[in-house]
Design an enzyme around this catalytic site. Structure first.
Site, PDB file in Angstrom:
ATOM      1  CG  ASP A  14      -0.222  -0.065   2.424  1.00  0.00           C
ATOM      2  OD1 ASP A  14       0.814  -0.737   2.562  1.00  0.00           O
ATOM      3  OD2 ASP A  14      -0.210   0.746   3.586  1.00  0.00           O
ATOM      4  CD  GLU A  15      -0.825   4.897   3.252  1.00  0.00           C
ATOM      5  OE1 GLU A  15      -1.614   5.653   3.200  1.00  0.00           O
ATOM      6  OE2 GLU A  15      -0.163   4.207   4.150  1.00  0.00           O
ATOM      7  CB  VAL A  16       4.215   2.635  -3.505  1.00  0.00           C
ATOM      8  CG1 VAL A  16       5.656   2.613  -3.817  1.00  0.00           C
ATOM      9  CG2 VAL A  16       3.899   1.263  -2.886  1.00  0.00           C
TER      10      VAL A  16
END
EC number: 3.2.1.52
Lengths: 526, 520
Positions: A321-323
């Site tokens: 997630d959330e790269v």
């Protein structure tokens, strides 16, 4: 002064005095006669026993230890000299009968947790397909036991047929943003069992700290933990958690989130993270895992080899997630790689490239995987048995549930259950009123929803406030995932949950109040 | 007290005024701490951990070592207090334990490589001929102190013991442990005094009962059947006094009295449904003489049990519905010529209660409605402003009328929200209301309120601390102490210090403390 006037206050106040045998979560089916017979339970003589013909007998640790545990929980306040009365028709024995043998294995997504409980004057019987169902039945049994004004323990005649609505009923703890001592994790597992929750999602490492002591890469925690001596989980800690959970029918799914959320990995794994650039020079800061080097994949292979052997569950949570692409975009070597691979300017392609290789590595280790929803959203090719974890709240999560299941993947819901996001008032109600299957889709799609998880992220939570913030709020999620879809009456839930919260206090759990009132056994464990 | 189940709001004026990766979808915190702030800096300067920040502080880089087996806190030459002053003796021991207690320092003493000398004593000198050892702190108590730390002795000067208590706290905050386990203090000089005289915490023990132990824990840091016995109350008062904390009881009338009804027949107004009593009850019945006899007796007891010069009389949120339904009340309204203005009936009641309490030589505090409804108040009445809507305007009106005010409106800590809400409490400027200099002087302080709808012993401490500490600094420190980054750093350290003193204060943000909270 106290500006809160809640209309239902008078009604809610009554709730402190609930029925003695309110159950949480509510069983699928309970039948009691109109005037049930009350049977005394003499603490000195009561015992659990294996029924004749049960596939499981003495020597099964899961049940032997559960018998001890529930005996202590039921009679915690019993004074020894209480068996003077002539117990004529007393209930002295709960016979447990399990159909399928198996005691030494680990619970899994396919484990059978159904049970039947028959309580009458003549006999008390607990039937289950597997030991995991017997554990759920023992919990229900312990909640049925009441105590009258004279201190006598009793149970009322009743019959319960019960099974979970969803097979994956989880709780996420975050041990990276704040370290949680082992005891806090073990107590959480206890309370999860009281709530019939069955998956401990251990978000064990993240940007702020790396408390997992790896035997393959010991430098990760030496350099990445808040304190390498005191704020770490040793191999034996991890084994303790896994076995403690197993004995309670709880799976432990470890999350090692990559390629983002890995800042704490950097110091102990030189060359793993992407060096960010400021103009032509490295800025000294680091971004996500560097996806362009073979050494990265060698590291990832070795690490997940270890993780696969340490954590017995079939599934590993791989995060994803959330790269943040800012750092990748600044790095000239990455730019060159993007060109070489023909990714153009589309960094989600680079992310997918990394994730794809990671998934292949983990598959080759014989493990299944769970990922946060971005991995699906970005179109990464995943195995058909992948579980997509839906967490985002910016778009209606029902749409995402529909999309994920339409593509044929299994979905796990967390979006409405971020319990770390506190607010004033009875916010357990919002968590309770969620209906996981309320999205557009065929019944086949609905079948792909395996359950959900309550999440307690650690930005503002450590051992000082974990327990009261978690309980009884996570209980709302537990009932939504266990009980029938029709069980949604808030008044009724309030009465039972307030009662269950008092039971938690009696069991020594620092569970916070739902609203004004009191319990007979208040919290005294300072 | 012997009056079980009464609404007892304890108002405590505290003595001990006492970093990002964002999870899925977390908004960035405010203020956003840099990565390095996750860790407690080892090269900390002394100011990094002081809370609340003193009015004036000068520190030198010169470090002195304290050897726990030799260091002493003693009465200095010329002090008007001596070993007979139990309050100070107690405080000396308490702070010694805070400073050195938790380490195993009984190992052979080694000189620290970073120390340039040794501090062997802290001498406490009380100047006033009335040090106050056996008295109770009051609104006009002098809490100022002057602390000088130089080799070989530190001197703490204060007019009264109350200032000495504050200075001891500061001294204990200056002492820190280095990486080798040595205790160090920098040479320094501090002049300090509070900005506001009234710096309070409100706990609500009616909506949930709080065990005595959790009350005491939160004063510095058992009881059965959900009743506070006279012994319990006395214990709270003395425990507070030894820490320079006033205990102001609140017995809120005529509303908020449902629980009084069961123990006192005819005290509450019977509500009517049509022509018959409905079986439910409203506020205290203001039309019966017996009501005032009861109140006279009750407040006589309260006046003698609680030594503070003030009693909080409540007076908020009176609902008129029940009074309006009752034919006898209506008859009384007519007789008194109140028309249909029930605020007049309320004022009639409050007036009589104020007179009763005055006759016992007590001052009183009231919630703002009493002022808003124009009850006639003694000039020394303290009006507590709690309504969040335009409280600056209310402060202006109250002080314009010449009354003393305290502010609670922006500090309802029971209203929790996600994230670093301490910054919201910290940013409040109490004197930011329209008014003259003279009016500003009438604002004597504020109170952080923790109402009990959703709070009991299970979550009280982490919900209160360190959030209430933000209010503590606002009320103690200079007006210009407003830098959030600096406050974040100091408050994080202060929170770790509370943990090491056994207070389960919750974290401000991501990070850790060297000594985490002990799991029960």
């Amino acid at each position: 002064m106290a500006a809160v006037a809640i209309a239902a206050r008078a009604l809610l106040l009554l709730a402190a005095v609930g029925p003695a045998a309110a159950l949480w979560p509510q069983p699928q089916l309970q039948r009691s006669p109109p005037a049930p017979a009350r049977c005394p339970l003499p603490p000195a003589r009561f015992h659990f026993a294996h029924a004749a013909g049960s596939a499981v007998g003495p020597g099964c640790a899961v049940l032997d230890e559960a018998f001890q545990r529930y005996r202590a929980l039921i009679f915690s306040a019993a004074r020894p000299a209480e068996n003077k009365q002539p117990w004529r028709t007393s209930c002295t024995e709960l016979l447990v009968s399990v159909t399928t043998p198996g005691c030494n294995g680990f619970p899994s997504l396919d484990s059978k947790e159904s049970y039947k409980l028959n309580i009458s004057r003549d006999s008390m019987l607990l039937y289950a397909d597997a030991v995991w169902g017997a554990l759920r039945g023992l919990e229900a049994f312990s909640q049925l036991v009441g105590r009258d004004e004279n201190g006598m323990y009793y149970i009322n005649e009743t019959e319960i047929v019960d099974f979970p609505r969803f097979p994956h009923r989880g709780l996420l703890l975050d041990t990276s943003r704040h370290y949680l001592p082992l005891k806090a994790i073990l107590e959480t597992l206890d309370v999860m069992a009281y709530n019939k929750l069955n998956v401990f999602h251990w978000h064990i490492v993240d940007d702020p700290s790396f408390p997992y002591e790896s035997f393959t890469f010991p430098e990760l925690s030496k350099q990445g933990a808040f304190n390498a001596m005191t704020h770490v989980y040793t191999a034996s800690d991890v084994q303790t958690v896994i076995e403690y959970a197993r004995l309670r029918g709880i799976r432990v799914i470890a999350e090692f989130d990559t390629p983002g959320h890995t800042l704490s990995w950097g110091p102990g794994a030189p060359g793993l993270l992407t060096p960010c650039y400021l103009g032509k020079d490295p800025s000294g800061t680091y971004g996500p895992i560097n996806p362009i080097f073979n050494t990265t994949y060698q590291f990832v292979t070795s690490l997940f080899q270890e993780i696969s052997s340490v954590f017995p569950d079939h599934f590993i949570h791989l995060g994803g997630d959330e790269v943040d692409f800012t750092c990748w975009k600044s790095n000239p070597e990455i730019l060159a790689f993007m060109k070489k691979m023909g990714f153009g300017e589309d960094y989600t392609k680079l992310e997918s490239y990394y994730i794809q290789r990671l998934l292949d590595i983990v598959s080759s280790l014989g493990k299944g995987y769970m990922v946060w929803q971005e991995v699906f959203d970005n179109g990464v090719k995943v195995r058909p048995d992948t579980i997509i974890h839906v967490w985002k709240n910016n778009l209606p999560y029902a749409e995402e549930m529909a999309n994920v299941t339409k593509s044929g993947y299994r979905a796990l819901l967390s979006a409405p259950w971020y319990l770390n996001r506190i607010s004033y008032g009875q916010d357990w109600m919002a968590a309770y009123q969620v209906e996981p299957l309320k999205f557009k889709g065929s019944s086949k799609q609905k079948d792909l929803v395996i359950g959900g998880e309550a999440c307690m992220w650690g930005e503002y939570v450590d051992v000082t406030n974990l327990t009261p913030r978690l309980w009884p709020r996570a209980g709302a999620v537990a009932e939504r995932l266990w009980s029938n879809a029709t069980v949604r009456n808030l008044q009724d839930a309030y009465v039972r949950l307030a009662d269950f919260r008092c039971e938690l206090l009696r069991r020594g759990v620092q569970a916070e109040p739902l609203f004004i009132g009191y319990c007979d056994h208040e919290f005294g464990g300072f | 007290m012997g009056v079980a189940g009464l609404l007892v709001g304890l108002l405590l004026v505290p003595a001990v005024l006492l970093g990002g990766s964002f999870g899925r979808g977390e908004p960035p915190p405010d203020p956003q701490p840099a990565l390095s702030e996750w860790e407690t800096a080892s090269d900390a300067v002394p100011e990094d951990s002081l809370w609340p920040l003193p009015q004036s502080i000068r520190t030198s880089r010169l470090r002195l070592q304290l050897a726990p087996e030799r260091f002493q806190v003693v009465h200095g030459a010329g002090s008007s207090a001596g070993p007979a002053c139990g309050l100070l003796q107690d405080a000396f021991r308490r702070y010694f334990e805070y400073m050195f207690g938790r380490s195993r320092w009984r190992k052979p003493y080694r000189a620290s490589p970073s120390a340039q000398g040794e501090l062997s004593q802290l001498q406490v000198v009380i100047a006033s001929s009335e040090p106050g050892c056996d008295s109770f702190p009051h609104l006009a108590s002098n809490e100022a102190y002057h602390l000088t730390v130089t080799e070989p002795v530190a001197i703490l000067k204060a007019d009264e013991v109350w200032g000495a208590l504050r200075g001891l706290e500061t001294f204990s905050q200056l002492v820190h442990e280095d990486d080798y386990g040595s205790f160090l203090i920098n040479e320094s000089e501090i002049y300090d005094f509070p900005r506001f005289a009234h710096r309070g915490i409100l706990l609500d023990t009616s909506r949930h009962y709080l065990p005595l132990k959790s009350i005491l824990t939160n004063l510095g840091a058992y009881s059965y059947n959900h009743v506070y016995t006279p012994t319990d109350v006395h214990l709270v008062i003395e425990y507070a006094r030894l820490r320079g904390i006033r205990v102001i009881p609140e017995f809120d009338t005529p509303g908020h009295t449902q629980s009084w009804g069961k123990g006192q027949k005819d005290l509450l107004t019977p509500c009517y449904s049509g022509e018959r009593p409905s079986g439910s009850f409203g506020p205290v019945n203001p039309i019966l003489n017996s009501t005032y006899d009861f109140m006279a007796t009750l407040f006589k007891e309260i006046s003698s049990v609680f030594p503070d010069a003030y009693i909080h009389l409540g007076g908020d949120e009176v609902s008129f519905d029940c009074w309006k339904s009752n034919p006898e009340v209506k008859e009384f309204m007519k007789k008194q010529g109140f028309g249909t203005d029930y605020a007049k009936l309320e004022s009639y009641y409050i007036q009589k209660i104020l007179d009763i309490v005055s006759s016992y030589n007590k001052g009183y505090m009231v919630w703002q409605e009493v002022f808003d409804n124009k009850a006639e108040l003694k000039p020394d009445t303290v009006v507590e402003v709690w309504m969040a809507n335009n409280y600056a305007h209310e402060l202006s009106s109250v002080t314009k009328a010449g009354f003393t005010a305290i502010l609670a409106a922006p500090w309802y800590l029971d209203y929790i929200s996600y994230g670093q809400d301490w910054t919201k409490y910290y940013r409040v400027e109490p004197l930011n209301f329209p008014g003259s200099e003279k009016q500003k002087k009438l604002l004597i302080g504020g109170e952080a309120c923790l109402w009990g709808e959703y709070v009991d012993a299970t979550n009280l401490t982490p919900r209160l601390w360190p959030r209430a500490s933000a209010v503590g600094e606002r009320l103690w420190s200079s007006r210009n102490v407003t830098n959030l980054q600096d406050a974040y750093k100091r408050l994080t350290n202060h929170r770790c210090r509370m943990l090491s003193r056994g207070i389960a204060a919750e974290p401000l943000f991501v990070g850790y403390c060297p000594h985490e909270a002990r799991w029960r």
